[in-house]
Write a protein that holds these residues in place. Structure first.
Motif, PDB file in Angstrom:
ATOM      1  N   UNK A  82      49.160-132.950  81.032  1.00 24.36           N
ATOM      2  CA  UNK A  82      50.446-133.652  81.106  1.00 24.36           C
ATOM      3  C   UNK A  82      50.851-133.879  82.557  1.00 24.36           C
ATOM      4  N   UNK A  83      50.499-132.929  83.392  1.00 28.24           N
ATOM      5  CA  UNK A  83      50.813-132.970  84.823  1.00 28.24           C
ATOM      6  C   UNK A  83      49.666-132.318  85.559  1.00 28.24           C
ATOM      7  N   UNK A  84      49.365-132.819  86.761  1.00 23.91           N
ATOM      8  CA  UNK A  84      48.331-132.191  87.559  1.00 23.91           C
ATOM      9  C   UNK A  84      48.813-132.035  88.993  1.00 23.91           C
ATOM     10  N   UNK A  85      48.654-130.821  89.527  1.00 25.07           N
ATOM     11  CA  UNK A  85      49.006-130.556  90.916  1.00 25.07           C
ATOM     12  C   UNK A  85      47.998-131.241  91.837  1.00 25.07           C
ATOM     13  N   UNK A  86      48.340-131.352  93.093  1.00 29.76           N
ATOM     14  CA  UNK A  86      47.461-132.029  94.049  1.00 29.76           C
ATOM     15  C   UNK A  86      46.261-131.161  94.398  1.00 29.76           C
ATOM     16  N   UNK A  87      45.273-131.772  95.027  1.00 30.07           N
ATOM     17  CA  UNK A  87      44.017-131.081  95.329  1.00 30.07           C
ATOM     18  C   UNK A  87      44.202-129.807  96.151  1.00 30.07           C
ATOM     19  N   UNK A  88      44.968-129.785  97.249  1.00 33.77           N
ATOM     20  CA  UNK A  88      45.106-128.524  97.979  1.00 33.77           C
ATOM     21  C   UNK A  88      45.688-127.401  97.110  1.00 33.77           C
ATOM     22  N   UNK A 131      42.452-136.136  91.192  1.00 30.53           N
ATOM     23  CA  UNK A 131      43.090-135.486  90.041  1.00 30.53           C
ATOM     24  C   UNK A 131      43.134-136.412  88.833  1.00 30.53           C
ATOM     25  N   UNK A 132      43.135-137.721  89.043  1.00 30.64           N
ATOM     26  CA  UNK A 132      43.046-138.622  87.893  1.00 30.64           C
ATOM     27  C   UNK A 132      41.660-138.558  87.275  1.00 30.64           C
ATOM     28  N   UNK A 133      40.630-138.315  88.092  1.00 27.99           N
ATOM     29  CA  UNK A 133      39.287-138.086  87.544  1.00 27.99           C
ATOM     30  C   UNK A 133      39.279-136.845  86.656  1.00 27.99           C
ATOM     31  N   UNK A 134      39.930-135.796  87.128  1.00 32.84           N
ATOM     32  CA  UNK A 134      39.979-134.556  86.354  1.00 32.84           C
ATOM     33  C   UNK A 134      40.598-134.811  84.990  1.00 32.84           C
ATOM     34  N   UNK A 135      41.661-135.598  84.971  1.00 34.12           N
ATOM     35  CA  UNK A 135      42.374-135.875  83.712  1.00 34.12           C
ATOM     36  C   UNK A 135      41.790-137.046  82.943  1.00 34.12           C
ATOM     37  N   UNK A 136      40.773-137.695  83.496  1.00 32.59           N
ATOM     38  CA  UNK A 136      40.091-138.819  82.827  1.00 32.59           C
ATOM     39  C   UNK A 136      41.044-139.965  82.535  1.00 32.59           C
ATOM     40  N   UNK A 137      41.891-140.293  83.515  1.00 32.88           N
ATOM     41  CA  UNK A 137      42.784-141.438  83.377  1.00 32.88           C
ATOM     42  C   UNK A 137      42.656-142.318  84.618  1.00 32.88           C
ATOM     43  N   UNK A 178      54.464-132.038  99.443  1.00 33.52           N
ATOM     44  CA  UNK A 178      53.936-131.157  98.403  1.00 33.52           C
ATOM     45  C   UNK A 178      53.901-131.955  97.107  1.00 33.52           C
ATOM     46  N   UNK A 179      52.702-132.279  96.647  1.00 33.19           N
ATOM     47  CA  UNK A 179      52.545-133.344  95.653  1.00 33.19           C
ATOM     48  C   UNK A 179      52.031-132.861  94.299  1.00 33.19           C
ATOM     49  N   UNK A 180      52.310-133.663  93.296  1.00 33.70           N
ATOM     50  CA  UNK A 180      51.766-133.514  91.954  1.00 33.70           C
ATOM     51  C   UNK A 180      52.074-134.785  91.183  1.00 33.70           C
TER      52      UNK A 180
END
Length: 983
Positions: free
Chosen positions: A354-360, A777-783, A605-607
């Motif tokens: 539903x939500x993904x934090x940023x890479x760092x 992170x969009x790759x991780x979530x497949x979107x 500080x992103x997500x």
């Protein structure tokens, strides 16, 4: 020479594993070749050279001149073939003979040696028919017993290969995936089995087999991921349990809890996990894990996590996906009162996608060095101490991951007076060169190349040299080939361009206050300095037509991809924090607009919210979105307190203002779900609706946190404290420009009530929203990435984990429902670079819905971004695409962006006009079709195509200054694995 003679001569190319072909020693020791009968022989690259040489000489003759030319060509082709084979680290150290032949054919086609390639293809087909005939003749006869295969364990012991388990794992990976055939995966996998195969290679065989089938159906990407999970489970379980173990997905339902407790202890013992994680109630956390969520991944996402995110020790990954998400959740819940309760809440948000934090944050949360922030912004002082302190700060900030944005406008220009030595300044460019080289030297802790963007205001006397920084010609000491650059453009300049007025350049040591002024105050002071210049009272100054400088800015943007166009005044006039500082630049990805000064380094500080998961019954699910955003804001606010700060100026800024940047991803996917073409009023309206909802709940969530934890320290005097929300701040820009911003001001939600809460309760965060690129992170979530339009509907995506076939699953489903998805359609999509536009049998409604980035007028992207921008207190990473650029088109496009009130733009991506010679190779693990594409000479080549504007990845400069695209259908350089912007 007849064609038949050519074919026979070229046939020698395939005899790559014939020991008689060459007595040269193997040039790639340790690699092996699997023959068609399953036997294995050492890989010898010199055999490729010999075979290619004979084929060329047979086709082109054997004169001395031809021989010399052939020698050079073959050497280059052999290097390409070997590099293509050996670079695939995940494929082990064994190649099938067919893989080698595929790469040989691919290399011949890329290099446009069409006669040799044609003869080679014909020969392969002839040989395949001969083998088929031979197999037919053996039918009915007593078949030779198939030799039993053995597997080599880690200690070198040979044990019988467990073919039943292999079949069971493939069957489990295929379950529930309509487009996936377990039999097809097994058949392809068995082609790469041989006697004595290692455990790792056996695990890789079905993964690679499924990967080759992704182009036929996108569900094979999920099957590949599930097969990779089996490999990961064996690694992780064996490591944490201290003995060889393996488990199927079904078996993990009962084993994840036991594994998780052992995993935490292993991480602490190996000094990778914060010991505080071990003090959580691990039994409660383990019980909350959801093993079934491991099945959500596509292959690209899981392989990316495997390669770059999962904890590892002594070369072994021991972190399974649900443990990974719980580790991040615990790292963000360290300061919570109910740590376990909040960790489980955060875990559920992350693991559900539903939500993904940023890479760092994903890299470092819960570890001993929890640097969780994404980007840093600095301003560089005009003295040697300040300049080299800024460069040192860049190194320290980059070490633990994070992109950098540097404002260089204060540094005096070329020819300016240096009081201390009574000499003349060399200007800003030499220092930019040092900053460029520092970014390369400090490569983010060895994980990826450092990335920095330099900003300069348009009135700086060095602006024209700044525009040339990315050129491949001129004095290389005054070039920064690895640094991104951006123009920081005041509204006054754009107004001068509109009226075709004059523009005067100054050195900032003579006009120091321009750096901090915005809007009308800037315009008045700028006019004062112009008058002084006209009277001859300025030491270093120059005047030119504003339009001429604007044209050069756009020309350099097209030719080199830099500098980007960003707008100083909207960033400042709409900043909630204008009462206590100035926004002097944006960040590496142009979505952050925070104040900087000598004492404050801005931190973002992103997500990102996954919009795809918030669509229900054909519309945006506001209740679900409200829950997600509220929890996400808490997670982002927690980052500020648990974060590791490498320099005090970053800590001071972060804790004083507490800014966060909540963004979105999956926008293009949602348009596909809602049946809205990107180039439509409906898509623009949805951009408005979705961003309004996120803005409402992000601000509301920050108010809730303020009620619980207190306001951020610099709240008083901010726009928030005056009841001026992002939507309201557009009026400030209207007033400064003397004309209204051309933008719809409509709203749907109850902003009056929220406005009162903001003024009464306060805000926990000075800034709440920013839309980052989200490439990883969009790759991780497949979107789909961020707010990006679809790049292509079938292409190869490149990142640090390799090359991955990407197919638009929504398109495939639509084509299947209409009986149009077949091999011919796949071939057509390859030929037309993933575009439906020229495929006659595709209905017009699907062509509109699935139009790709270069088929959409970028004015639609700007209009959608403008509707989002009215709700965002920071900015957004907005790429613009243009298929056939011209000066007039670029001028119209960027003026449109300014008039719509956009704060920033990001990459301009264009593509070459020529695409030639497409082959039809399969079995190349994602490298679907070879394409040679001529790129305009002005396109960024730079050794490899590191300039991101022209839509090509891994280009290499040739003698004509052109670039050659390395493989068909590559996602262009926004996906450059060396670019922090993509992470």
């Amino acid at each position: 020479m007849s064609l038949g003679t050519e074919t026979a001569a070229a046939a020698r190319v395939v005899r790559l594993s014939n020991p008689a072909a060459s007595a040269s020693p193997a040039s790639e020791p340790g690699y092996q070749v699997i023959r068609r009968n399953g036997s294995v022989s050492p890989f010898d690259a010199s055999k490729i050279t010999v075979a290619l040489t004979k084929a060329f000489l047979a086709v082109e003759g054997s004169s001395a001149a031809a021989s010399r030319r052939v020698h050079d060509v073959v050497a280059e082709l052999t290097d390409q073939i070997v590099a293509s084979l050996t670079r695939r680290a995940d494929a082990g150290r064994t190649f099938h003979i067919e893989d080698i032949q595929d790469q040989a054919e691919l290399a011949l086609m890329r290099s446009e040696h069409h006669k040799v390639a044609r003869a080679y293809v014909l020969y392969r087909e002839d040989r395949a028919r001969e083998r088929a005939k031979a197999e037919t003749k053996t039918k009915g006869k007593a078949a030779t017993a198939t030799p039993s295969l053995h597997m080599k364990t880690a200690d070198g012991t040979l044990v019988p290969l467990d073919s039943k388990r292999l079949a069971a794992v493939v069957e489990e990976a295929s379950a529930g995936l309509d487009g996936v055939s377990a039999e097809a995966i097994l058949t392809e996998a068995q082609r790469n089995l041989y006697d004595g195969i290692s455990v790792d290679e056996l695990a890789l065989a079905p993964i690679l087999a499924a990967r080759t089938l992704v182009e036929t159906d996108p569900d094979y990407a999920k099957a590949s991921a599930r097969l990779l999970l089996d490999k990961l489970r064996r690694e992780a379980l064996s490591f944490v349990m201290g003995q060889p173990e393996q488990a199927t997905q079904a078996e993990m339902a009962g084993r994840y809890a036991e594994y998780f407790r052992a995993y935490v202890q292993t991480g602490i013992t190996n000094e990778l996990l914060d010991p505080e994680i071990g003090r959580f109630d691990l039994a409660r956390l383990a019980e909350a894990l959801k093993p079934e969520r491991d099945l959500q991944f596509d292959y690209l996402g899981l392989q990316t996590l495997y390669d770059r995110y999962f904890l590892h020790a002594r070369g072994t990954r021991f972190e399974l996906p649900q443990a990974f998400f719980m580790r991040v959740a615990c790292g963000l819940a360290l300061r919570e009162i109910d740590r376990e309760g909040k960790a489980i809440e955060f875990y559920n948000l992350l693991s559900s996608f539903d939500f993904m934090a940023s890479t760092p944050t994903l890299f470092n949360a819960g570890t001993l060095r929890s640097q969780l922030s994404s980007c840093f912004l600095t301003t560089v002082a005009d003295d040697l101490d300040g300049i080299f302190k800024a460069i040192k700060d860049n190194a320290l900030l980059s070490k633990y991951a994070g992109g950098l944005g540097n404002d260089w406008t204060r540094v005096r220009g070329l020819g300016a007076h240096i009081k201390g030595t009574n000499g003349e300044s060399q200007g800003v460019v030499p220092f930019l060169k040092v900053a460029n080289d520092t970014a390369i030297a400090v490569n983010q802790g060895g994980k990826r190349k450092g990335a920095v963007c330099a900003y300069l205001e348009t009135w700086h006397v060095d602006i024209e040299e700044f525009l040339d920084l990315r050129k491949n010609t001129g004095d290389d000491r005054r070039r920064t080939h690895d640094m991104n650059t951006a123009n920081w453009v005041p509204d006054l300049f754009m107004q001068r361009v509109e009226e075709d007025g004059a523009w005067t350049l100054f050195s900032p040591d003579e006009t120091p206050d321009l750096h901090d002024l915005t809007g009308k105050a800037f315009a008045e002071r700028y006019a004062f300095y112009e008058a002084r210049s006209a009277r001859g009272e300025m030491r270093v100054t120059r005047q030119l037509r504003a339009v001429d400088l604007w044209r050069k800015m756009l020309t350099m943007l097209f030719e080199t991809g830099h500098p980007w166009i960003t707008f100083k005044d909207p960033c400042n006039l709409r900043s909630p924090q204008q009462h206590c500082g100035v926004v002097h630049s944006s960040n590496l990805c142009t979505e952050i607009t925070l104040n900087t000064s000598n004492t404050e380094v801005a931190v973002c500080n992103l997500g990102s919210v996954n919009l795809v998961n918030h669509i229900a019954d054909g519309k945006l699910d506001h209740e679900h979105l409200a829950r997600t955003v509220t929890t996400a804001m808490r997670m982002l606010d927690n980052v500020l307190d648990v974060n590791f700060y490498t320099i005090p100026e970053a800590r001071n800024s972060n804790l004083r203002h507490r800014p966060v940047g909540l963004g979105i991803m999956g926008f293009q996917d949602v348009l596909n779900i809602l049946r809205l073409p990107y180039a439509s009023d409906g898509a623009v309206a949805f951009a408005d609706e979705s961003m309004e909802a996120i803005s409402y709940w992000a601000i509301s969530g920050s108010v809730d946190l303020a009620a619980e934890r207190g306001r951020y320290p610099s709240y008083e005097g901010s726009l928030w404290s005056k009841g001026i929300l992002p939507l309201d701040s557009i009026k400030i820009v209207d007033e400064a420009r003397g004309a209204p911003v051309d933008l719809d001001r409509g709203s749907r939600l109850d902003w009056d009530t929220l406005r009162q809460r903001v003024m009464t309760v306060g805000m926990r965060n000075s800034n709440t929203m920013a839309i980052a690129p989200t490439a990883t992170i969009s790759n991780i979530c497949a979107v789909s990435q961020s707010i990006e339009p679809a790049y292509q509907n079938l292409y190869v995506k490149s990142n640090m984990s390799g090359d991955f076939t990407v197919v638009n699953a929504y398109l495939v489903r639509d084509l299947k429902s209409r009986g149009l998805w077949d091999e011919v359609m796949i071939s057509d999509l390859k030929y037309f670079d993933g575009s439906l536009g020229q495929i006659d049998r595709v209905p017009d409604d699907l062509k509109a819905l699935y139009a790709t980035a270069f088929e959409i007028d970028s004015a639609w992207l700007i209009d959608a971004a403008a509707r989002r921008q009215k709700w965002i207190d920071q900015s957004q990473s907005l790429n613009l695409y243009i298929a056939n650029p011209s000066g007039k088109k670029l001028d119209t496009l960027y003026r449109h962006a300014w008039k719509r009130g956009l704060k920033t733009t990001y990459y301009l991506r264009s593509r070459s006009a020529t695409h030639v010679e497409k082959s039809t190779l399969k079995g190349t693990d994602g490298k679907l079709n070879a394409v040679s594409a001529s790129v305009p000479a002005a396109a960024p080549t730079n050794g490899h195509a590191n300039g991101h504007a022209n839509g090509h990845t891994n280009g290499h400069a040739n003698g004509n200054g052109h670039a050659q695209v390395e493989a068909w259908g590559k996602a262009c350089s926004i996906d450059d694995p060396d670019c922090e912007a993509c992470q």
